[in-house]
Design a protein around this motif. Structure first.
Motif, PDB file in Angstrom:
ATOM      1  N   VAL A  48     -55.678  30.780  43.097  1.00  0.00           N
ATOM      2  CA  VAL A  48     -56.547  30.495  41.956  1.00  0.00           C
ATOM      3  C   VAL A  48     -56.794  28.990  41.871  1.00  0.00           C
ATOM      4  O   VAL A  48     -57.902  28.537  41.587  1.00  0.00           O
ATOM      5  CB  VAL A  48     -55.898  31.005  40.653  1.00  0.00           C
ATOM      6  CG1 VAL A  48     -56.699  30.560  39.445  1.00  0.00           C
ATOM      7  CG2 VAL A  48     -55.759  32.520  40.699  1.00  0.00           C
ATOM      8  N   GLY A  49     -55.739  28.221  42.123  1.00  0.00           N
ATOM      9  CA  GLY A  49     -55.864  26.772  42.099  1.00  0.00           C
ATOM     10  C   GLY A  49     -54.530  26.119  42.392  1.00  0.00           C
ATOM     11  O   GLY A  49     -53.493  26.767  42.410  1.00  0.00           O
ATOM     12  N   ALA A  50     -54.584  24.806  42.606  1.00  0.00           N
ATOM     13  CA  ALA A  50     -53.372  24.061  42.920  1.00  0.00           C
ATOM     14  C   ALA A  50     -53.469  22.662  42.344  1.00  0.00           C
ATOM     15  O   ALA A  50     -54.567  22.085  42.270  1.00  0.00           O
ATOM     16  CB  ALA A  50     -53.154  23.995  44.423  1.00  0.00           C
ATOM     17  N   VAL A  51     -52.316  22.123  41.955  1.00  0.00           N
ATOM     18  CA  VAL A  51     -52.278  20.787  41.353  1.00  0.00           C
ATOM     19  C   VAL A  51     -51.163  19.995  42.006  1.00  0.00           C
ATOM     20  O   VAL A  51     -50.024  20.433  42.073  1.00  0.00           O
ATOM     21  CB  VAL A  51     -52.085  20.876  39.824  1.00  0.00           C
ATOM     22  CG1 VAL A  51     -50.887  21.719  39.438  1.00  0.00           C
ATOM     23  CG2 VAL A  51     -51.996  19.487  39.205  1.00  0.00           C
ATOM     24  N   PRO A  52     -51.486  18.798  42.507  1.00  0.00           N
ATOM     25  CA  PRO A  52     -50.446  17.938  43.083  1.00  0.00           C
ATOM     26  C   PRO A  52     -49.468  17.455  42.018  1.00  0.00           C
ATOM     27  O   PRO A  52     -49.696  17.646  40.818  1.00  0.00           O
ATOM     28  CB  PRO A  52     -51.235  16.762  43.658  1.00  0.00           C
ATOM     29  CG  PRO A  52     -52.642  17.239  43.766  1.00  0.00           C
ATOM     30  CD  PRO A  52     -52.821  18.214  42.646  1.00  0.00           C
ATOM     31  N   TRP A  53     -48.394  16.827  42.471  1.00  0.00           N
ATOM     32  CA  TRP A  53     -47.361  16.379  41.535  1.00  0.00           C
ATOM     33  C   TRP A  53     -47.922  15.431  40.489  1.00  0.00           C
ATOM     34  O   TRP A  53     -47.458  15.415  39.344  1.00  0.00           O
ATOM     35  CB  TRP A  53     -46.230  15.682  42.295  1.00  0.00           C
ATOM     36  CG  TRP A  53     -46.663  14.399  42.948  1.00  0.00           C
ATOM     37  CD1 TRP A  53     -47.174  14.231  44.192  1.00  0.00           C
ATOM     38  CD2 TRP A  53     -46.649  13.099  42.345  1.00  0.00           C
ATOM     39  NE1 TRP A  53     -47.480  12.915  44.415  1.00  0.00           N
ATOM     40  CE2 TRP A  53     -47.157  12.196  43.306  1.00  0.00           C
ATOM     41  CE3 TRP A  53     -46.252  12.599  41.099  1.00  0.00           C
ATOM     42  CZ2 TRP A  53     -47.281  10.835  43.049  1.00  0.00           C
ATOM     43  CZ3 TRP A  53     -46.363  11.252  40.844  1.00  0.00           C
ATOM     44  CH2 TRP A  53     -46.875  10.393  41.813  1.00  0.00           C
ATOM     45  N   SER A  54     -48.951  14.667  40.856  1.00  0.00           N
ATOM     46  CA  SER A  54     -49.527  13.664  39.948  1.00  0.00           C
ATOM     47  C   SER A  54     -50.411  14.277  38.871  1.00  0.00           C
ATOM     48  O   SER A  54     -50.732  13.613  37.878  1.00  0.00           O
ATOM     49  CB  SER A  54     -50.351  12.674  40.756  1.00  0.00           C
ATOM     50  OG  SER A  54     -51.433  13.351  41.367  1.00  0.00           O
ATOM     51  N   GLY A  55     -50.830  15.515  39.069  1.00  0.00           N
ATOM     52  CA  GLY A  55     -51.746  16.129  38.119  1.00  0.00           C
ATOM     53  C   GLY A  55     -53.208  15.825  38.394  1.00  0.00           C
ATOM     54  O   GLY A  55     -54.089  16.336  37.699  1.00  0.00           O
ATOM     55  N   ASP A  56     -53.465  15.026  39.407  1.00  0.00           N
ATOM     56  CA  ASP A  56     -54.842  14.669  39.757  1.00  0.00           C
ATOM     57  C   ASP A  56     -55.384  15.591  40.844  1.00  0.00           C
ATOM     58  O   ASP A  56     -54.630  16.302  41.491  1.00  0.00           O
ATOM     59  CB  ASP A  56     -54.892  13.225  40.261  1.00  0.00           C
ATOM     60  CG  ASP A  56     -54.455  12.241  39.204  1.00  0.00           C
ATOM     61  OD1 ASP A  56     -53.908  11.195  39.589  1.00  0.00           O
ATOM     62  OD2 ASP A  56     -54.649  12.532  38.011  1.00  0.00           O
TER      63      ASP A  56
END
Length: 124
Positions: A48-56
């Motif tokens: 569905v989606g993915a987010v890096p550790w930074s949130g960006d």
């Protein structure tokens, strides 16, 4: 080892909204790339989606872009999936997952940590 527990699933009418949460145990959550996946009956698990550790630089699947929002709160060790404009096709078990990788983040095989899943059912 990080453990993930999803919550917030349920039954909602088409056009409605839900917010899923994924609570993580352990100290390494903030360093992980996190993803949301879903699996409908008879279908393969999809990202569905993915987010890096930074949130960006959050990635979204085309099918949910503009309707779903992924966010994370590293201080609370929690990942979120805000879903709006839900459709019957969104019906699935939703999983959160974590990985130390930074590439290939839409692939199921890139993730080594998985939650147990939470059911989302959208009625027409």
């Amino acid at each position: 080892q990080v453990q993930l527990v999803e919550s917030g699933g349920g039954l909602v009418q088409a056009g409605g909204s839900l917010r899923l949460s994924c609570a993580a145990s352990g100290r390494t959550f903030s360093s992980l790339t996190m993803g949301w996946f879903r699996q409908a009956p008879g279908k393969e698990r999809e990202c569905v989606g993915a987010v890096p550790w930074s949130g960006d630089n959050i990635h979204y699947a085309d099918s949910v872009k503009g309707r779903f929002t992924i966010s994370r709160d590293n201080a609370k060790n929690t990942l979120y999936l805000q879903m709006a404009g839900l459709k019957p096709d969104d019906t699935a078990v939703y999983y959160c997952a974590g990985t130390r990788l930074v590439l290939g983040l839409t692939r199921v095989t890139s993730y080594e940590i998985w939650g147990q899943g939470t059911q989302v059912t959208v009625s027409s």
